[in-house]
Design a protein around this motif. Sequence first.
Motif, PDB file in Angstrom:
ATOM      1  N   VAL A  29       0.866  -1.178   0.000  1.00 50.40           N
ATOM      2  CA  VAL A  29       0.000   0.000   0.000  1.00 50.40           C
ATOM      3  C   VAL A  29       0.898   1.222   0.000  1.00 50.40           C
ATOM      4  N   LYS A  30       0.639   2.120  -0.894  1.00 48.78           N
ATOM      5  CA  LYS A  30       1.411   3.353  -0.999  1.00 48.78           C
ATOM      6  C   LYS A  30       1.319   4.156   0.299  1.00 48.78           C
ATOM      7  N   ILE A  31       2.432   4.710   0.707  1.00 49.47           N
ATOM      8  CA  ILE A  31       2.477   5.585   1.885  1.00 49.47           C
ATOM      9  C   ILE A  31       2.077   6.982   1.429  1.00 49.47           C
ATOM     10  N   ASN A  32       1.052   7.544   2.064  1.00 46.40           N
ATOM     11  CA  ASN A  32       0.639   8.895   1.694  1.00 46.40           C
ATOM     12  C   ASN A  32       1.078   9.914   2.754  1.00 46.40           C
ATOM     13  N   THR A  33       0.790  11.163   2.505  1.00 45.57           N
ATOM     14  CA  THR A  33       1.216  12.246   3.395  1.00 45.57           C
ATOM     15  C   THR A  33       0.667  12.083   4.806  1.00 45.57           C
ATOM     16  N   MET A  34      -0.599  11.690   4.927  1.00 45.08           N
ATOM     17  CA  MET A  34      -1.186  11.548   6.265  1.00 45.08           C
ATOM     18  C   MET A  34      -0.529  10.394   7.030  1.00 45.08           C
ATOM     19  N   ASP A  35      -0.187   9.321   6.343  1.00 42.86           N
ATOM     20  CA  ASP A  35       0.542   8.227   7.002  1.00 42.86           C
ATOM     21  C   ASP A  35       1.872   8.741   7.542  1.00 42.86           C
ATOM     22  N   GLN A  36       2.564   9.545   6.762  1.00 44.51           N
ATOM     23  CA  GLN A  36       3.866  10.079   7.171  1.00 44.51           C
ATOM     24  C   GLN A  36       3.745  11.010   8.374  1.00 44.51           C
ATOM     25  N   ILE A  37       2.624  11.699   8.487  1.00 48.82           N
ATOM     26  CA  ILE A  37       2.403  12.585   9.631  1.00 48.82           C
ATOM     27  C   ILE A  37       2.212  11.781  10.916  1.00 48.82           C
ATOM     28  N   TRP A  38       1.437  10.692  10.833  1.00 50.62           N
ATOM     29  CA  TRP A  38       1.042   9.962  12.030  1.00 50.62           C
ATOM     30  C   TRP A  38       1.987   8.850  12.455  1.00 50.62           C
ATOM     31  N   PHE A  39       2.760   8.281  11.524  1.00 50.53           N
ATOM     32  CA  PHE A  39       3.586   7.123  11.861  1.00 50.53           C
ATOM     33  C   PHE A  39       5.065   7.418  11.677  1.00 50.53           C
ATOM     34  N   SER A  40       5.862   6.808  12.535  1.00 50.42           N
ATOM     35  CA  SER A  40       7.316   6.906  12.398  1.00 50.42           C
ATOM     36  C   SER A  40       7.745   6.078  11.186  1.00 50.42           C
ATOM     37  N   GLN A  41       8.970   6.269  10.737  1.00 47.47           N
ATOM     38  CA  GLN A  41       9.468   5.482   9.607  1.00 47.47           C
ATOM     39  C   GLN A  41       9.480   3.998   9.951  1.00 47.47           C
ATOM     40  N   LYS A  42       9.801   3.677  11.197  1.00 44.86           N
ATOM     41  CA  LYS A  42       9.790   2.278  11.636  1.00 44.86           C
ATOM     42  C   LYS A  42       8.388   1.682  11.517  1.00 44.86           C
ATOM     43  N   GLU A  43       7.377   2.424  11.965  1.00 48.54           N
ATOM     44  CA  GLU A  43       5.995   1.942  11.875  1.00 48.54           C
ATOM     45  C   GLU A  43       5.562   1.780  10.412  1.00 48.54           C
ATOM     46  N   LEU A  44       5.941   2.733   9.573  1.00 45.64           N
ATOM     47  CA  LEU A  44       5.622   2.634   8.145  1.00 45.64           C
ATOM     48  C   LEU A  44       6.262   1.389   7.546  1.00 45.64           C
TER      49      LEU A  44
END
Length: 82
Positions: free
Chosen positions: A44-59
């Motif tokens: 699943v593509k990482i979007n801007t809102m995902d980047q706001i809420w999750f750390s790189q590790k979580e992503l």
Amino acid sequence: MIIECPADTRLQEYLLKNDIHILTPCGGRGNCAKCKVRILKGEVKINTMDQIWFSQKELDEGYRLGCQVFAKEPLTIEIYEK
């Protein structure tokens, strides 16, 4: 709860059709992060809102905002029950 989501499907719509509810007090805009899910299989593509809420590790571990997920391919998803 683990679910299978078919390709070409918006996750939130698929869940509602199957009477599975995730918290979306922001109306699905990605502003609250109450709908956290984890992608176990598929991409699943990482979007801007995902980047706001999750750390790189979580992503990297597959965490996404469930209200923002569009399955371009079949997915296996872990949904956190509230």
